[in-house]
Design an enzyme around this catalytic site. Structure first.
Site: not given
Ligand code: NDP
Length: 345
Positions: A157, A13-15, A11, A39
């Site tokens: 991290k 941003y990156i994934a 769900s 959803k």
């Molecule tokens: P998002 O907040 O958009 O995505 C985080 C994801 O992790 C969501 O799918 C969230 O689910 C899930 N998540 C968080 N907590 C839990 C939990 N307890 N159990 C299951 N799922 C969980 O952030 P980003 O896409 O930006 O980040 C993704 C990765 O990239 C992270 O590891 C972040 O550290 C890393 N990153 C991001 C950067 C950035 O600038 N954006 C830079 C460098 C690294 P839900 O949607 O339900 O909240």
């Protein structure tokens, strides 16, 4: 036979971009989400999703929660981890899900027995949490300074990435590990949520930063980050960590770009604090910010922030979208989702 890839935290941003790219490349994709898979229509409506995307539930803090998701997969891309800067309880809000979640996912992969490689999303924050003029940070650098009190997100991290490497060393599973360390990620979002990185650009346009301060950000576009994960998965010779960074821009350069591109009607920062008063004033003002924003300001003000991207270009053949394109498309996307009001200038 088509390979199956599990993407955790689909769900996010990156994934979500990783899922989109994998579907475009013809993979079967299993994405994990935290709640009701129905959803996430921005995922289920992606081209190819009807035929090749399945969403299953996964919770980082629940042991065995990823067993079903990774079972029978060829590859796992572990992206899920909380990305929030100012939290109440750094241990439970950040470190526990990052660290325990990574170990949970790796244990599920070990049980599955079919996984060839795990690609882990770490961060530039696991390389360093402090800018340093004259230094080009590389994959050899480890952030040894963050703690629960100092930059707890960065600390989460570091802990998660180190635990993953330790797991590989001690458990010697049948899969290998490749790590992607993205820096400051911008670019359009597939879903309606507002990620922490584009939030900084949004805040810059609505008066959140009244003055231009002497900071640099090392940018990388979210679509490039997605491709980097796939290339790290596909390329047999890929190994170790990969800094995923394009180029650095200062706050002044970002403001000038936005003005030149027709956004001068927004409340962009105007007064150049650094040239008027030096960095000392920014340092003092940082104490009026929420704790973790203040720490970032003190560690970054007046310093260069440079990352060496030669390994990812050389090994994975990465090419990057321009920083300016990424910034401008982020702003258009903030407008599209209603995170920013459209104004005439
Ligand atoms: P998002 O907040 O958009 O995505 C985080 C994801 O992790 C969501 O799918 C969230 O689910 C899930 N998540 C968080 N907590 C839990 C939990 N307890 N159990 C299951 N799922 C969980 O952030 P980003 O896409 O930006 O980040 C993704 C990765 O990239 C992270 O590891 C972040 O550290 C890393 N990153 C991001 C950067 C950035 O600038 N954006 C830079 C460098 C690294 P839900 O949607 O339900 O909240």
């Amino acid at each position: 036979m088509v390979d199956t890839v599990c993407v955790t935290g689909a769900s996010g941003y990156i994934a979500a971009h990783i899922v989109k790219d994998l579907l475009e490349q013809g993979y079967e994709v299993r994405g994990t989400v935290r709640s009701n898979p129905e959803k996430y229509d921005y995922l289920t409506s992606l081209p190819g999703a009807n035929e090749r995307l399945t969403l299953v539930e996964g919770e980082l803090l629940t042991e065995g929660s990823y067993d079903e998701a990774v079972s029978g997969c060829d590859y796992v891309i572990h992206v899920a981890s909380p990305y929030r800067i100012n939290v109440k309880d750094p241990q439970t809000d950040l470190v526990d899900p990052a660290l325990k979640g990574t170990l949970n996912v790796l244990r599920s992969c070990q049980k599955a027995g079919s996984i060839k490689r795990v690609v882990l999303t770490s961060s530039g924050a696991a390389i360093t949490d402090e800018a340093e003029t004259g230094k080009l940070f590389s994959e050899d650098d480890w952030n040894e300074k963050s703690t629960l009190q100092r930059n707890p997100y960065s600390y989460s991290k570091v802990k998660a990435e180190k635990a993953a490497w330790d797991f590989i060393e001690k458990e010697k599973p049948s899969f290998d590990l490749v790590v992607i360390n993205p820096t400051f990620v911008t670019g359009p979002s597939l879903g309606p949520g507002l990620n922490s990185s584009p939030t900084i650009l949004r805040d810059m346009m609505v008066g959140g930063y009244p003055a231009i301060m002497s900071f640099e950000f090392s940018f990388v576009d979210v679509r490039d980050v997605a491709v980097a994960h796939r290339l790290a998965m596909e390329n047999k010779k890929a190994s170790g960590r990969y800094i995923c960074a394009n180029e650095t821009r200062s706050v002044r350069q970002i403001v000038e770009l936005l003005k030149a591109e027709g956004y001068s009607g927004y409340k962009l920062p105007v007064l150049d604090l650094t040239s008027k008063f030096g960095n000392r004033l920014v340092w003092l003002l940082s104490f009026a910010q929420p704790r973790d924003t203040g720490t970032f300001m003190r560690l970054a003000v007046g310093k260069e922030s440079r990352y060496d991207n030669s390994k990812i270009k050389r090994d994975l053949g990465m090419e990057f979208l321009s920083v300016e394109q990424s910034i401008l498309e982020t702003v258009e996307d903030l407008l599209k989702w209603g995170h920013l009001d459209r104004r005439t200038t």
